[in-house]
Motif scaffolding. Sequence first.
Motif: not given
Length: 305
Positions: A249-266
């Motif tokens: 996702g490319a919303d502000h909240e999506d990018i925040y979530r990606t930074l805070m949870t990481g992308l497991t398995g990558t």
Amino acid sequence: MINIKQALALLIIPLSVATSFTANAQENKAPMDHGKMEGMKDSGHKMDHGKDHDMTLGSGKKMKMHEGHNMGLKADLAMGKMVYDMTCFYCHGAEGKGDGPTAVFIGPYSAPRPRVFIYGVFKFKSTGSGELPLEIDLMKTVRDGIPGFMPSFRGLGREKLRQVVLYVSQFYKDIDDEDTPKQIAINHSVDFTRESILRGEKLFTEMKCFQCHGAEGRGDGPSADTLKDELGFPIKPADLSRPSSFKNGADHEDIYRTLMTGLTGTPMPSYAGVFRGKEYQVWDIVHYVISLAPEGEWMRMGRTK
């Protein structure tokens, strides 16, 4: 950019769903045997509400069902399996091992490949690093799809999305999770300003994000060609100048979530520990990432920064 084989594979799935849903529904609808029903009444047959039954899942596992209290759950799983067989099976396989008949066309030698559900490892979620996803996380992925790789199944509607996700969760239901997965808090506390962008640019450099994503965020950093996923397949870092390709996702909240949870398995880690107690700084990085895409990219997406 997906190739012709990948494009054909992605086209097969929605077309198969459209043409087979009605036929399968009719085929699976068994006629009611009224004679048998009368015989049950005559023999004084009564439903044993205290009896347990097994339901066999696509993985071959069996789930205990208490008939008196779980008929609704059993019906949801049955419908979820039907939807799975007509929409998810083609890539993810009958047993959730990512080995469906079209899987070979999707990243045969590189990531991403169809998700292997039996491991309980999911990249796109709102829970902490290493935790299992929530139902709403899987529903969001199925509903929105993954740009360039997985089509959106928004047309299924909320109820069938919930049912198919419930069925998918049975593939990894035996995985022990010590703590109940919890959704991370998202508090958009920093305004999107030039000052915030400049602070984010500084953090981007300090955190060495450029090593993978490149100095201008184009996914061409010095480490980009060496990255591998958990299965050992080469994986490319995101091109931050193309938010339309952001898989989470490319919303502000999506990018925040990606930074805070990481992308497991990558190779993309969670930064929750780094910014614990100063989560507001993550919004500066979010704003800097948003600023890397040209205005035309956002216009093509039908939105603004």
